[in-house]
Design an enzyme around this catalytic site. Structure first.
Site, mmCIF file in Angstrom:
data_model
loop_
_atom_site.group_PDB
_atom_site.id
_atom_site.type_symbol
_atom_site.label_atom_id
_atom_site.label_comp_id
_atom_site.label_asym_id
_atom_site.label_seq_id
_atom_site.Cartn_x
_atom_site.Cartn_y
_atom_site.Cartn_z
ATOM 1 N N ALA A 7 35.082 42.598 38.979
ATOM 2 C CA ALA A 7 34.857 43.863 38.291
ATOM 3 C C ALA A 7 33.360 44.007 38.032
ATOM 4 C CB ALA A 7 35.616 43.856 36.974
ATOM 5 N N GLY B 284 38.117 39.941 39.939
ATOM 6 C CA GLY B 284 38.862 41.071 40.495
ATOM 7 C C GLY B 284 38.835 41.073 42.014
ATOM 8 N N GLU C 237 41.464 38.864 42.979
ATOM 9 C CA GLU C 237 42.747 39.500 42.627
ATOM 10 C C GLU C 237 43.144 40.526 43.686
ATOM 11 O OE1 GLU C 237 41.281 40.239 38.559
ATOM 12 O OE2 GLU C 237 43.218 39.456 37.892
ATOM 13 N N GLU D 252 36.544 34.471 35.372
ATOM 14 C CA GLU D 252 36.496 35.341 34.187
ATOM 15 C C GLU D 252 36.298 34.556 32.896
ATOM 16 O OE1 GLU D 252 38.525 35.700 36.742
ATOM 17 O OE2 GLU D 252 38.976 37.809 37.148
#
Ligand code: 3H9
Length: 676
Positions: free
Chosen positions: A62, A101, A104, A124
């Site tokens: 992200a 992310g 992910e 994270e």
């Protein structure tokens, strides 16, 4: 700006390319672009969708710079669910790093391939967060609970091969990622393979003890942190709940972590670390000198550690000592260090031998003539350092960089004995230098721009985190440490005991309490350093009365088996010592101080606000460029709790008004330093 997500069809494959330099982070534009492009790809004639990235890496997660701002749709979990729900198979192809992310996205796709050189991970936790786009739910479904817990709670990326062995990646290619991925897509189509949703897989069940074990481990490894424990909760939820409910649980935990002061602190440190490597007034196009060889003067603990740091990344080192016996001792320690790493299984015997082989001993200054960088690491005697710099000025080639590893002395005075002060600066390593990540780069008044820029790049080459300081007594780190230690010493005289002061600061999150740190560093070191100071700089010695009495009694700290604590000779375990309590009480009585109960909160405020106060003075004087640089120094050099964000960020979080009021009060009541 051109669109960060593009689409083209190659044969039967719809190829989606994310191109958002520098690291393809999932900014709003990328999330929108990916969502729209996937919808288009689903609607067209292609048979299969391939997602890859342009530039140096796959998606690094992200966009952290968007955190803390109001979220904007589409949200990443939604984008990834749309990808997983695609009726056409979706393949991801990873090069560089697929992180957070980004990984992910890989987990949400139906088939996953990567270059052998790629790494994947869910880091994270280093931002005080947990994977919030399905990562905590999908990872255990592919890799099992234990591997998922390790990946997410350590935050350490793993190579593609290891990810493949864990079931997280299907195919690994040595080269030509796009060509190989396209051929694999065609093959999947030819074999009639359809979408395989990770979210529909079952989570392998484990004994509940696995989660208890993980929590116990984290209580030590991630003391005081929120996110690692929430990761365990999420993985545990994955074993109990169907995917949609598990994902919902994950989102709640993610939101809580995101709103926490801990995550704000750790996000601050992420950017501060990258900022610290930038010097405000250094032109962007500053040229760099080549550092192909290094010489280190002094094969003691420091010099040996510095030599290892260079050798570990392939730089040949000349290590200079006064005689063969000193060299032999130094090499004994270096070889012992490598042997320990091999024994722990962290280094192969061959690699250890290769690293050791890069360090060559000498007793002759003439052998340093070709070195690109010379680092002086002898003990803290200013005259000795000046003598060495005079010799270096004679023997070193023009353009060589001459650095002193002094912890607090005047770098300008040392540079001033040479005819090339522009080539000189301080490179202050922290002990043990082969382990500690911080490198304080001390910019002298006359240090040339290219010397400074080269030193910063050198720090990164040897895998250190640089922070730039101007010259003053103790630079950033040690100058701030003085008032911190002084407050800790004063607390003893006012009524506290070593173990209560240490417990308060340890609970706050410091790696070690200030009294234990003094014992570790050696009480004689601080003693000698203070004695060497001119009276006007030295200040009042009264707070150090107990420490000085211990030194005079031969209790020098850990190295002599006793200091403020006594140490078990085998285990080095510290125990409180009644003799020290008697000495402390006697000192209080001699000074006419009535001992009182002091709470943990006051102990923390006295010590930590002393750091902050000195940090503000340092900023005022331009010794440090930014508060974040100071935080980086304290994180990597002094074991300041990562989830507090460093002393300056912590001060902002508790409120500068509060800090100022308390510093004023401490100044009046206890004679602590005057407010900045
Ligand atoms: C996440 O993904 C949450 C999700 O689970 C759930 C969401 C709902 N964002 O490090 P470098 C910048 S959390 C924004 O010097 P390298 C960086 O600041 C995220 N910016 O390069 C720097 O800017 P500048 C999980 C980012 O080659 C520039 O890029 N992901 C981001 O040494 C170059 O960075 C992570 O925690 C980002 N995500 O290392 C990965 N990443 O040039 C964080 C970097 O202005 N990133 N920047 O100073 C990294 O670990 C390293 O940057 C990486 C490259 C290994 C990728």
């Amino acid at each position: 700006m051109s669109h960060p997500v593009s689409y083209r069809v190659v044969g039967n494959v719809g190829v989606v390319t994310i191109d958002n330099p520098p690291v393809n982070a999932f900014s709003l534009a990328v999330r929108k672009g990916l969502n729209d492009t996937i919808s288009d790809a689903i609607a067209d004639d292609s048979g299969i969708i391939l997602i890859a990235c342009a530039g140096r890496t796959f998606v690094a997660g992200a966009d952290i710079s968007e955190f803390g701002k109001p979220p904007e749709d589409p949200w990443l979990p939604e984008v990834l669910d749309n990808i997983e729900n695609s009726p056409k198979p979706v393949v991801t192809a990873v090069h560089g790093t697929a992180l957070g992310g980004g990984f992910e996205l890989v987990l949400a796709s139906h088939y996953r391939c990567a270059l052998a050189s790629a790494k994947v991970g869910l880091p994270e936790v280093h931002l005080g967060l947990l994977p919030g786009a399905g990562g905590t739910q999908r990872t255990p479904r592919l890799a099992g609970v234990e591997a998922a817990l390790e990946l997410m709670t350590s935050g350490r990326p793993i190579p593609a091969g290891k990810a493949q062995a864990a079931g997280l990646i299907d195919e690994v290619f040595d080269d030509d990622l796009e060509g190989n991925a396209l051929r694999w897509c065609e093959q999947l189509l030819a074999d009639g393979k359809g979408p395989v949703k990770v979210s529909e897989k079952a989570v392998p069940q484990v004994d509940a003890a696995v989660f208890d074990g993980a929590r116990q481990l984290l209580a030590k490894r991630a003391r005081g942190q929120l996110a690692p424990f929430r990761i365990v909760d999420c993985v545990e939820a994955a074993t109990r709940l169907p995917y949609p409910q598990g994902a919902e649980f994950e989102r709640e935990q993610f939101a809580e972590c995101m709103a926490s002061p801990q995550s704000a602190a750790m996000r601050h440190l992420f950017f501060a670390e990258r900022q610290a490597a930038k010097v405000r007034d250094l032109p962007k196009d500053t040229s760099l000198r080549n550092i192909r060889s290094v010489a280190v003067i002094g094969a003691g603990t420091m010099g040996g550690g510095i030599a290892m740091s260079c050798a570990n990344v392939g730089i040949p080192v000349k290590l200079l000592e006064v005689d063969a016996a000193a060299l032999e001792r130094g090499f004994g320690v270096i070889e012992g260090n490598y042997a320990k790493t091999v024994k722990k299984g962290r280094l192969s015997q061959e690699e250890a031998a290769a690293r050791r082989g890069r360090i060559e001993g000498t007793t002759d200054y003439a052998d340093l003539a070709d070195a690109d960088l010379v680092i002086e690491a002898v003990f803290e005697d200013p005259e000795l350092k000046k003598t060495i710099f005079r010799k270096l000025d004679e023997v070193c080639k023009p353009g060589a960089i001459l650095a002193t590893n002094t912890s607090y002395q005047d770098v300008d005075a040392i540079a001033g004995v040479t005819n090339r002060p522009g080539d000189c600066l301080g490179l202050h390593f922290f002990s043990p230098a082969n382990v500690m990540k911080l490198l304080e780069v001390v910019r002298g008044a006359k240090t040339d721009d290219d010397v400074l820029a080269t030193a910063i790049r050198f720090a990164k080459t040897i895998r250190k985190v640089p922070a730039v300081a101007r010259v003053c007594y103790g630079f950033i780190g040690n100058r701030m440490f003085n008032p911190y230690i002084r407050e800790a010493q004063k607390l003893l005289i006012e009524g506290a005991l070593p173990e209560t002061v240490d417990a308060a600061l340890y609970e706050f999150g410091m790696a070690m309490g200030p009294i234990a740190v003094s014992d570790l560093a050696g009480l004689d070191v601080g003693y000698k350093a203070r004695m060497a100071l001119p009276e006007e700089v030295r200040g009042d010695d009264t707070p150090f009365k107990v420490a000085d009495a211990l030194v005079e009694a031969g209790r020098l700290g850990q190295k002599s088996g006793a200091g403020f604590y006594t140490y078990d000779p085998e285990t080095r375990r510290a125990s409180p010592d009644p003799e020290v309590v008697t000495l402390i009480e006697k000192t209080s009585a001699e000074l006419g101080v009535e001992r009182r109960d002091i709470g943990a909160e006051e102990m923390v405020e006295r010590c930590v606000f002393a750091l902050v106060n000195e940090g503000l003075k340092i900023l005022d004087e331009g010794i440090a460029q930014r508060p974040g640089d100071i935080d980086i120094v304290y994180l990597y050099g002094y074991g300041f709790a990562v989830h507090r964000g460093g002393p300056m960020f912590y001060a902002d979080q508790v409120g500068l008004d509060h800090v100022l009021a308390r510093v004023r009060e401490f100044h009046e009541r206890f004679g602590s330093d005057a407010p900045a």
